[in-house]
Structure formats: C-alpha cells, structure tokens
Design an enzyme around this catalytic site. Structure first.
Site: not given
Ligand code: CAO
Length: 476
Positions: A450, A446
């Site tokens: 995304d 992350h």
C-alpha cells in the site's frame, strides 16, 4: 449477386457463421475479412472481393448459411472496375445464373461466402487456388503474396514494381505497403536480399542503431525494419511481463548536502597513497573513489530490514490460485546500468552483509563486466529489488518499472542545486545559499504494497541519505 460454392468442397450445402468481422455501415476493402464460417470440414475466414460499404448481413452469428445463397450485401458503387464487371456480369449464355451485379446506379451487391475472387481459378473440388501464378523465374512467394489491397497495387503501379517480386509479410504472405517501401529501399542500397530476409535473433548490438533518417527523395514515408538486439529482446520480455503489475508511484525530494560532504571526506581518504595507514586499514577492497550509489544501495537495504515486504515477491503458483507473498532474507539489489549494448541490471548480492566499500567494489566489478558484455547469468539473476540511477545521465523524476518477481524499484534523479530559502526571526524569507537535492521516484506493486508502506520505507531511505552518519550504526 449470388455465387456458387468455392471455398468448400462440393457437396457441402451449409455452413455455420461463427462470427462477423463487419456490421452494416462498415467500410470494407478488397480482401477485408467479412466473417468466419465453419463447415463440418473446416473453419474459414471469408474475405470481401469488393471495396464498398456493408449494407446488410443475411445471418446472425451462430446461424447456418446456405451455400450458394447471398449472405451479405455490399454497396460497391464507384468501386468496381470494368474488367471485373465483365468477369462477373452473367453472360447471355447463362441466363439462369442467380448472380446479379449492381448496375451503374450502384445497387448493393450481395456477396456469397463461397465465391472465389474474380480471377481465382477453381480446382475441380471447388477449392480456391492462388489467384496469380508465380513465374518460375522468381523465388516462390507466399500463397497470397500477390494478393493486395487496391492501395498497395496502386503503390506498385506508382513505383513501377511487379508485385510478384516482393516478399509479402502480411497474412499468408500478402504484400503490404511496408513491403513495397522496404523492397525499394533494399533495391536502392543494393542489399535487397538482406532486407527481404526475416531477421535473425542474436543480432549484434550495433544492429539496433537506427538507420539514417535523411529525407527521402521520393517524398514518401519510408519505414525500415530493424532486428532488435539480444538485450532489447530481454528487455521486451521482462517489461511486457511487468505490464501485469499495477504500479504505485511515489516521489520524494532528498537533501544530499550531508551525503555530499561525507562522500567528499571519504574520497579524500581513498585518494591518499596506498601506504597511508588510514588507507591500508580502511580500504581493503582497492576502491579508488566512491560515487553516491553505494550509499543509496546500502540505505535501501537498511530500509528493507524494517519493511521486508518490499524485498518479497508474489507467488501465484498455488493450485488454489490464491496469491502468496514470499519473503526473502537476502537483499539482492539489482542496479540498472547503461552499457554499450543497452540496459543491463546486474545484482549486488546480500547487500545487508556488505559495507559501503564492498558494495562499491562489487558495483565497479559489475560495471566493468557490463560494459565489456561479460556479465555471467549469476551476475544478472536473483534480484529482489532494483535501484536505477538514471540521474547520472539526467532527469529529475522518472517512473521506474518494476521487474517481475520484485515488488519495488527506486529511480534516482539528478542531484541538483536549488536555492535554500529560510524564514528569518522577523518573518521575512531570504535565500541562505544553495542546497543539493535529488528526487527519488519509487514504484511499488500496488496489489500487495500500500501507499503508506511505500511512503514510510521511502522515509527511512530519505532519513539515511540526509543523515548518512546514521548508516554507520548499521554497517556490518
Ligand atoms: N546526479 C548527479 N550526478 C551523479 C548522479 C546523480 N544521480 N549519479 C552519479 N553522478 C555522478 C557521480 O557522482 C560521478 O561524478 P563525480 O565523479 O564527479 O563524482 C559521475 O556522475 C559518474 O558516476 P557513475 O555513473 O560512474 O557512477 P554511479 O555509481 O553513480 O553509477 C551506473 C553507475 C552504472 C549505475 C551508471 O553509470 C549508470 O549506468 N546509470 C544509468 C542507469 C540507467 O540507465 N537507468 C535507467 C534504467 S531504465 O532504462
């Protein structure tokens, strides 16, 4: 009680308190660390000689403590034994001694940093010696082998063990509770020597098999130390590095009906005799059966063409310290395999340039080598993304852990049947039949991937599995 210097050579009059390990109100045991002090010669951790409760710190960290003056008060009420009391109580012949011990009312006892443990002989230069001499008949122990907390000593007493017989694995060779249990167990099984030795790397895989957990007759909890295997060692390092990666978990349910049908059809083809025209034309790889995995691996590769970031890696080696993404043209898909020696992740190289059959053939080759423990470093390296089909063993969802140097991993759950519920024209719901579904659990890094990108890429894989014929258009 004031004490004379012992830890530092005589002549040193003060030392700096570097840090405290305790604060007022803290409970301490014998040999608990109190503080770290620095003289111009050495930095030393001062330990408590008493069990009790810290009442007062005489200095702040950073201040200079006077050697021979109290620096901490410890309330030792109820924690001092008579023998120790006698050793520490100032004798009538030394009335000028600044030391004082709490009376039985249990006053707080100031502890001097430079006072040796009550039974520690002092060298002429003032340094502390090993407090308990080791008999020559025994093999040499660590410097503090015999130092132990009252609880450990109590345990030794309970089991009637001479503490000097035990190899301590605590700090500086100090004997811990676990050492006692291990010693007893080793003695009982007649392999004391083996149990007392530190473990060696490269232990065989079956060394990882946990020892029998039959209830102990003594009723005490017994912990047993076991060397980790080479495979676990690798897993330990890789997974520890993975801890630096913030994982974004995304799970999806995939309809496997069409892939199931297609696979059955193709496996019928593969099951025909080798002389069959259709086999000789199609199956040049000698594959006898297809599992779902080659299709999944291929679907991931096709999705990577649209979402190449999932095939990239993060590079933090730039001197500016600014992270960069390194994109890679080849889809080298690591496939987690459960083998007799544990988890191995060999890599199917350049999946983008492969057909379902060549992927299947390569998976079969890697699986055979993995089971035999004969994978080469080349087979195990170069992965750019990983697929873990844990569903072949069981489970619906998983939370797969990204391998360092990669940005995503797919965990495949178990293919299972669920009722296929449809809504009829009159608005009523009815069970039409059963359908095969499988949950795909993705983890993405992350920091750079995304959630939306991960969801879209997972959507492509889903579409390819649910309509596997579409893959034909992408096959090379
Ligand atoms: N759900 C249900 N059945 C599955 C399945 C799944 N997700 N995956 C495979 N199967 C079935 C196969 O279809 C096959 O059955 P049939 O012969 O009746 O069709 C059977 O299980 C055996 O398949 P397989 O395991 O031999 O073949 P594979 O290509 O699917 O998987 C391998 C190969 C090596 C990946 C797998 O054996 C394995 O080791 N999986 C475990 C991976 C693992 O440990 N992951 C965790 C990593 S983190 O610790």
């Amino acid at each position: 009680m004031n004490c004379e210097p012992t830890l530092f050579p005589t002549g040193i009059v003060e030392c700096e308190i570097i840090q405290w390990f305790v604060e007022p109100g803290a409970r301490v045991e014998e040999f608990s660390k109190l503080c770290e002090v620095q003289s111009d010669k050495a930095s030393v951790e001062i330990t408590s000689r008493f069990e009790g409760v810290v009442k007062k710190l005489y200095y702040e960290a950073g201040e200079m403590a006077r050697v021979g003056k109290p620096f901490v008060d410890i309330d030792i009420q109820g924690h001092v034994n008579q023998e120790e009391l006698q050793k520490l109580t100032p004798s009538p012949s030394s009335p000028s001694s600044p030391e004082s011990l709490p009376d039985s009312a249990g006053e707080a006892a100031p502890v001097d940093p430079e006072r040796p443990a009550p039974d520690a002989p002092q060298k002429p230069d003032g340094a502390v010696e090993t407090p308990v001499p080791v008999p020559a008949s025994l093999k040499p122990k660590g410097k503090h082998a015999a130092l132990a907390t009252p609880a450990v000593r109590h345990l030794c007493k309970e089991f009637k063990i001479d503490i000097l017989e035990i190899d301590g694995t605590g700090k500086d060779g100090r004997v811990l509770k676990e050492d006692i249990h291990r010693f007893i167990q080793a003695k009982e099984s007649g392999v004391a020597a083996a149990a007392a030795q530190p473990t060696t790397p490269g232990a065989r895989a079956d060394a990882a098999r946990p020892p029998s957990s039959s209830p102990s007759s003594a009723g005490a909890q017994i912990e047993t130390w076991q060397p980790i295997t080479k495979t676990q060692e690798g897993m330990f390092k890789t997974m520890t590095r993975s801890l630096n990666i913030p994982h974004f978990l995304y799970a999806d349910e995939i309809d496997f009906a069409d892939l199931h049908t297609l696979r059955s059809r193709l496996n019928k083809v593969l099951a025909t005799t080798p002389s069959s025209p259709v086999q000789s034309v199609r199956n040049t790889e000698g594959v006898s059966k297809l599992s779902f995995l080659p299709f999944i691996v291929k679907a991931v590769s096709i999705a990577l063409q649209q979402y190449p970031i999932l095939n990239a890696r993060v590079d933090v080696s730039d001197p500016t310290g600014k992270p960069q993404l390194v994109y890679r043209t080849q889809h080298n898909i690591g496939v987690a395999m459960d083998t007799p020696s544990g988890l191995l992740v060999p890599v199917v190289k350049d999946v983008g340039a492969q057909s379902i059959l060549t992927i299947a053939a390569e998976l079969a080759r890697l699986q055979t080598l993995a089971v035999a423990g004969k994978l080469s470093p080349q087979d195990l390296s170069g992965g750019t993304i990983t697929v873990s089909n844990i569903g072949s063993i069981g489970g619906t969802y998983c939370s797969p852990v990204i391998v360092e140097g990669q940005l995503a991993i797919l965990g495949v759950g178990r293919i299972r049947e669920v009722p296929d519920i449809i809504q009829q024209g009159d608005g009523e719901w009815k069970v039409k039949g059963m359908r095969k579904v499988c949950n795909f659990s993705w983890s993405a890094d992350h920091r750079v991937v995304d959630g939306a990108t991960m969801a879209r890429a997972a959507g492509v894989v889903r579409a390819l599995i649910e309509e596997p014929d579409v893959m034909i258009m992408n096959l090379k």
